[in-house]
Write an enzyme that holds these catalytic residues in place. Sequence first.
Site, PDB file in Angstrom:
ATOM      1  N   HIS A  62     -12.763  10.324  -8.114  1.00 29.11           N
ATOM      2  CA  HIS A  62     -11.797  10.347  -9.216  1.00 29.11           C
ATOM      3  C   HIS A  62     -10.628  11.280  -8.920  1.00 29.11           C
ATOM      4  O   HIS A  62     -10.251  12.115  -9.745  1.00 29.11           O
ATOM      5  CB  HIS A  62     -12.486  10.694 -10.551  1.00 29.11           C
ATOM      6  CG  HIS A  62     -13.277   9.551 -11.081  1.00 29.11           C
ATOM      7  ND1 HIS A  62     -14.541   9.249 -10.602  1.00 29.11           N
ATOM      8  CD2 HIS A  62     -12.983   8.611 -11.994  1.00 29.11           C
ATOM      9  CE1 HIS A  62     -14.994   8.183 -11.225  1.00 29.11           C
ATOM     10  NE2 HIS A  62     -14.065   7.762 -12.072  1.00 29.11           N
ATOM     11  N   CYS A 122       0.814  -1.220   0.000  1.00 31.02           N
ATOM     12  CA  CYS A 122       0.000   0.000   0.000  1.00 31.02           C
ATOM     13  C   CYS A 122       0.848   1.272   0.000  1.00 31.02           C
ATOM     14  O   CYS A 122       0.310   2.380  -0.079  1.00 31.02           O
ATOM     15  CB  CYS A 122      -0.975   0.001   1.181  1.00 31.02           C
ATOM     16  SG  CYS A 122      -2.225  -1.291   1.030  1.00 31.02           S
ATOM     17  N   GLU A 165     -13.307   0.115   2.393  1.00 29.81           N
ATOM     18  CA  GLU A 165     -12.234   0.222   1.408  1.00 29.81           C
ATOM     19  C   GLU A 165     -12.233  -0.965   0.450  1.00 29.81           C
ATOM     20  O   GLU A 165     -11.961  -0.820  -0.736  1.00 29.81           O
ATOM     21  CB  GLU A 165     -10.892   0.307   2.136  1.00 29.81           C
ATOM     22  CG  GLU A 165      -9.710   0.462   1.208  1.00 29.81           C
ATOM     23  CD  GLU A 165      -8.404   0.543   1.965  1.00 29.81           C
ATOM     24  OE1 GLU A 165      -8.035   1.655   2.365  1.00 29.81           O
ATOM     25  OE2 GLU A 165      -7.761  -0.506   2.156  1.00 29.81           O
TER      26      GLU A 165
END
Length: 144
Positions: free
Chosen positions: A78, A37, A130
């Site tokens: 986005h 990550c 998530e």
Amino acid sequence: MLQQIYPQVQHDFQYELNKDMTIAAAHYIPHEDAGQCQYIHGHTYFINITIAGDELGDSGFLVNFRRVKELVHNRFDHSVLNNDKALFNDEDGNFFPSTEVIARTVYEIIQAELDSLAHKPQCVQVFVRETPTSYVVYRPKKKA
């Protein structure tokens, strides 16, 4: 249609509003403990915001659903979360765009808006999923 069951927050308010939304965003966690990550990657976040209060505003709403979406979806959808330097940074773990920090940050954005309303509704919970198997719930501490 998005239909999920969320952990319930206990409160004494008469009204409870819940707004669901989906955010497609990328991020990275700038710390070696983040493993893979550490590298930029994306998620489709599912967010639920719970707002409660005892009085309705002049519009007859606790808060307008559209306004809640504008505050969160329009800011984050986005995007690369790390690029929002007003909210996140690469130096302090309390401001890395982890799911925990995202949930707290969404709360702070929503509550700042609610504080400007005469009838003073409260954001009592923010749920951020998530992945299909991982989520965070943020609940502010009760004010003394």
